[in-house]
Design a protein around this motif. Structure first.
Motif, short mmCIF file in Angstrom:
data_model
loop_
_atom_site.label_atom_id
_atom_site.label_comp_id
_atom_site.label_asym_id
_atom_site.label_seq_id
_atom_site.Cartn_x
_atom_site.Cartn_y
_atom_site.Cartn_z
N VAL A 39 0.63 -1.44 -0.25
CA VAL A 39 0.11 0.04 -0.39
C VAL A 39 0.75 0.81 0.07
O VAL A 39 2.40 1.42 0.88
N ASP A 40 0.63 1.91 -0.92
CA ASP A 40 1.76 3.57 -1.25
C ASP A 40 2.76 3.04 -1.60
O ASP A 40 3.79 1.89 -1.43
N CYS A 196 -8.66 -2.57 3.00
CA CYS A 196 -8.25 -1.07 2.73
C CYS A 196 -8.04 -1.12 1.18
O CYS A 196 -8.97 -1.27 -0.17
N SER A 202 -5.80 4.41 0.29
CA SER A 202 -4.73 4.30 0.87
C SER A 202 -4.96 4.65 2.47
O SER A 202 -6.34 5.25 1.68
#
Length: 322
Positions: A39-40, A196, A202
């Protein structure tokens, strides 16, 4: 926080040593599978497969010795914590069952599935794959705009037949239901990275949408209260400058709508432009009260200032959380 050195392994891969206490805690051994989510700029390592069935938590809320307000807060807390079943038990439950059932009904996808003389069971039917945070934010925004429009429309004259204050209050209840749903989903995102990923969010977006939903809900509250005071002005036959109030209220509404437009388009320039006129709009609210002094106009002017201030918070969301 622990620091590990990245080690080259073979021609195209790297390895990193995992903490032994984490290995022991999760009862892992050589050859076991680990699951990695990205994530990111963050990697999350888990010992459990994301395909495992979600945990269905249950909670018991006891009613003895508690006020209805306390029980309501506990029900909402359990809802936000994504409990699958909520058991509400107590020998005194019959005296408050109507209020409890209303509290359950006021939360989206939570329904009463069983009722007895000493208990009530509520179950969540929410499926995260069926919801869209962006759509929910749009609904919150659209309802708030309609509340403002109706509130402005009742300034020239108030009809008891079409009780605007009651209608706006009912819409505010819809706002509250949707806001709690947004908070429930976003809290689940914080607790479970797989939620998520399922919603394509995010962590920064989770924070952004939480703050935005919270702000819109507060603006809707102010609109509800303003409408009640407009009704009181008509009932008490208080003299006030209706045309000036319509003009001011409309300007406050347009200020909010423009900031929401900037949010949807991620228009930082437009957002900053509107933010800079906040002090001037605040002064217009103060000036209206100075020219129309009464208890009701004082409350209306103060709450219009509240909407302007909370709209400015939307500008901060646009600038700092994108």
């Amino acid at each position: 926080m622990q620091i590990r050195r990245l080690v080259k392994s073979g021609l195209s891969s790297f390895t990193v040593a995992l903490p032994k206490d984490w290995i022991d805690k999760n009862k892992l051994d050589k050859g076991d599978f680990l699951y990695i989510d990205e994530v990111d700029n963050t990697l999350r390592v888990s010992a459990k497969s994301k395909k495992e069935k979600p945990e269905r938590k249950e909670i018991v809320i006891h009613t003895e010795g508690k006020s209805q307000k306390r029980i309501r807060r506990e029900i909402r807390s359990a809802y936000l914590d994504d409990y699958y079943k909520i058991y509400i038990k107590g020998s005194n439950i019959r005296s408050m069952v109507a209020d409890i059932k209303k509290d359950v009904h006021d939360l989206v996808s939570l329904e009463t599935i069983e009722e007895a003389h000493d208990k009530l069971i509520a179950r969540s039917f929410l499926d995260f794959s069926d919801v869209s945070i962006k759509d929910l934010i749009r609904r919150l925004d659209n309802i708030t705009r309609s509340m403002m429009s109706d509130s402005i429309a009742c300034i020239p004259s108030y009809s008891d037949e079409y009780d605007t204050a009651k209608i706006v209050t009912e819409r505010d209840a819809d706002i509250n239901r949707l806001a709690f749903l947004v908070f429930k989903i976003l809290k689940a995102c914080v607790k479970d990275i797989n939620v998520c990923k399922k919603l394509d969010l995010s962590y920064l977006q989770v924070l952004k949408y939480w703050q935005l939903a919270f702000t819109i809900e507060k603006i809707a509250d102010e609109v509800k209260r303003i409408t009640r005071f407009i009704k009181q002005l008509h009932e008490k036959k208080v003299k006030f400058n209706k045309k000036a109030l319509i003009t001011l209220y409309q300007e406050v509404k347009e200020n909010y709508e423009t900031l929401m437009k900037a949010f949807y388009k991620k228009d930082f320039v437009l957002s900053d432009e509107i933010y800079t006129i906040t002090p001037a709009l605040m002064k217009k609210c103060e000036k209206y009260f100075e020219d129309n002094k009464s208890v009701e106009t004082s409350e209306i002017a103060g709450k219009l200032k509240g909407i302007v201030s909370q709209s400015a918070d939307i500008s901060k969301v646009i600038r700092y959380l994108n």
